[in-house]
Design an enzyme around this catalytic site. Structure first.
Site, PDB file in Angstrom:
ATOM      1  N   ARG A 220      98.521  99.594 105.140  1.00 21.59           N
ATOM      2  CA  ARG A 220      97.112  99.913 105.343  1.00 21.59           C
ATOM      3  C   ARG A 220      96.705 101.329 104.925  1.00 21.59           C
ATOM      4  O   ARG A 220      95.562 101.739 105.176  1.00 21.59           O
ATOM      5  CB  ARG A 220      96.667  99.648 106.801  1.00 21.59           C
ATOM      6  CG  ARG A 220      96.863  98.211 107.246  1.00 21.59           C
ATOM      7  CD  ARG A 220      95.967  97.808 108.389  1.00 21.59           C
ATOM      8  NE  ARG A 220      96.245  98.468 109.644  1.00 21.59           N
ATOM      9  CZ  ARG A 220      95.709  98.099 110.817  1.00 21.59           C
ATOM     10  NH1 ARG A 220      94.868  97.071 110.858  1.00 21.59           N
ATOM     11  NH2 ARG A 220      95.990  98.736 111.913  1.00 21.59           N
ATOM     12  N   ASP A 221      97.605 102.072 104.267  1.00 23.46           N
ATOM     13  CA  ASP A 221      97.191 103.397 103.775  1.00 23.46           C
ATOM     14  C   ASP A 221      97.996 103.779 102.530  1.00 23.46           C
ATOM     15  O   ASP A 221      98.565 104.866 102.453  1.00 23.46           O
ATOM     16  CB  ASP A 221      97.360 104.451 104.867  1.00 23.46           C
ATOM     17  CG  ASP A 221      96.542 105.718 104.576  1.00 23.46           C
ATOM     18  OD1 ASP A 221      95.661 105.660 103.682  1.00 23.46           O
ATOM     19  OD2 ASP A 221      96.785 106.744 105.224  1.00 23.46           O
ATOM     20  N   ILE A 222      98.026 102.880 101.561  1.00 22.51           N
ATOM     21  CA  ILE A 222      98.728 103.155 100.313  1.00 22.51           C
ATOM     22  C   ILE A 222      97.897 104.135  99.479  1.00 22.51           C
ATOM     23  O   ILE A 222      96.724 103.878  99.195  1.00 22.51           O
ATOM     24  CB  ILE A 222      98.971 101.858  99.510  1.00 22.51           C
ATOM     25  CG1 ILE A 222      99.796 100.864 100.338  1.00 22.51           C
ATOM     26  CG2 ILE A 222      99.658 102.171  98.183  1.00 22.51           C
ATOM     27  CD1 ILE A 222     101.171 101.364 100.720  1.00 22.51           C
TER      28      ILE A 222
END
Length: 394
Positions: A220-222
């Site tokens: 969820r935070d690439i």
């Protein structure tokens, strides 16, 4: 009338610049690459200009040269220090640093809204990153204890290893990792990686994602700054699991009620911008597509623009302007998006990837095109991305 009559100096200069970047990125010696790369680019462009019978033929010759540069580059690795980076990380002799638990001489390295990271050198010379979380900032979706749980579960050769955790006074939870000197954002901004190194780093990212997704974990935070390495030669590690998700984990939302305020600005996929809460691993794949685009783009610019304050509307406008404004035929998922239809957008045409990522390799552009799809189930999985020709060995 010859095709050259409407093809001016600016057009030729643009092709030379793209070729120069391709040849420079294929070199393992950045310090001396530019002049040689430009000379080679001028030779190739001149030959293309003289031989081509049309602009399409000219473009094809130049594109073929860019693709060959990516595939035929030197395999020599960079062993020295990249430009503009102090590898020593030495602190002044008069500084003693801070004490955090058993870690002494901890020097502040990075400060964020939810944690501060310190660099500590142990007696045996090993260097650790000591991440001290800020308790009152641990509001959903941020959860440091869940981060530790999922990191342990997701242990993998391309996921940052968690060395230990402990508590400090005041409820501060501490996570300890091996210290990595570089992140991909830093390397791209300073033009410190060759095309070969870039491809290797991206391959490591997709290996990490394939492993995560096989375990039902969504990162969820690439983004480039969450891809760490101790050398531009790799290996690369995916880091920062502070907002990661897995069904059934005690700290995670229900599958149909996931938080949409996840991801970082221009790496966020369109479905969550329209309020979709049932997203899956394809959310990571859109963000990974943005990372690939940024890594292979001439100048390494971010593909989409969320404006100066990170506005969802600005980001939607930027996506639509590049990829075209979708309708229900192109994006059937819109019927499930809670906020679809609340705002009317200008109808933008779809731009060709050859124009969006001008000067990038054909294989690189093709990979991006199969990741940045409006319909989330049409995006490549991480395992499928690894099988893409961009990662083929030569």
């Amino acid at each position: 009338m010859s095709w050259k009559d409407n093809f001016g100096f600016t057009d030729r200069l643009r092709a030379i610049q793209s070729l120069t970047t391709a040849y420079q990125q294929a070199s393992s010696s950045h310090a001396s690459a530019f002049s040689d790369a430009m000379a080679q680019a001028k030779r190739v462009e001149t030959e293309a200009y003289e031989k081509a019978t049309s602009k399409d033929v000219y473009d094809s010759i130049c594109q073929q040269a860019i693709d060959q540069a990516e595939l035929g580059e030197s395999t020599e690795l960079v062993t020295g220090s990249p430009r503009g980076v102090d590898d020593a990380y030495e602190e002044p002799e008069t500084s003693t640093g801070e004490v955090i638990g058993q870690y002494r001489s901890c020097f502040h390295h990075y400060g964020g809204l939810h944690s501060s990271i310190y660099r500590s050198t142990l007696e045996d010379g090993a260097v650790r990153a000591v991440k001290v979380t800020i308790p009152h900032m641990m509001t959903a979706p941020h959860d440091a204890h869940r981060e530790a749980r999922l990191l342990r579960e997701a242990s993998h050769s391309h996921i940052i290893p968690l060395t230990e955790t402990f508590m400090l006074d005041g409820g501060r939870f501490v996570l300890v990792f091996p210290f990595m000197r570089y992140d991909l954002e830093q390397l791209l901004r300073r033009d410190m990686v060759t095309a070969a190194q870039t491809r290797s780093i991206l391959r490591d990212l997709f290996h990490a994602l394939a492993h995560l997704h096989s375990k039902g974990i969504i990162h969820r935070d690439i983004k480039p700054s969450n891809i760490l390495m101790d050398s531009p030669n790799g290996p690369a590690y995916l880091a920062d699991f502070g907002i990661s998700w897995k069904e059934g984990d005690a700290g995670c939302e229900p599958p149909t009620q996931k938080i949409t305020d996840v991801g970082t600005t221009c790496y966020r996929p369109p479905e969550i911008l329209f309020g979709y809460k049932e997203y899956g691993a394809s959310l990571d794949m859109w963000a990974a597509g943005c990372v690939v685009a940024e890594a292979i783009a001439v100048g390494h610019h971010q593909l989409f623009d969320s404006g100066p304050v990170g506005s969802d509307l600005s980001l939607i406008f930027s996506i639509f302007k590049l990829l075209g404004t979708p309708d229900e035929q192109r994006w059937p998922e819109v019927k499930f998006l809670p906020d679809w239809g609340k705002v009317e957008f200008h109808s933008f045409p779809t731009q060709a990837w050859e124009d969006i990522l001008r000067g990038a390799s054909s294989n690189g552009r093709d990979l991006v095109s199969h990741l940045l799809c409006y319909e989330s189930n049409e995006r490549l999985s991480a395992a499928e991305a690894l099988a893409h020709p961009y990662f083929a060995r030569t």
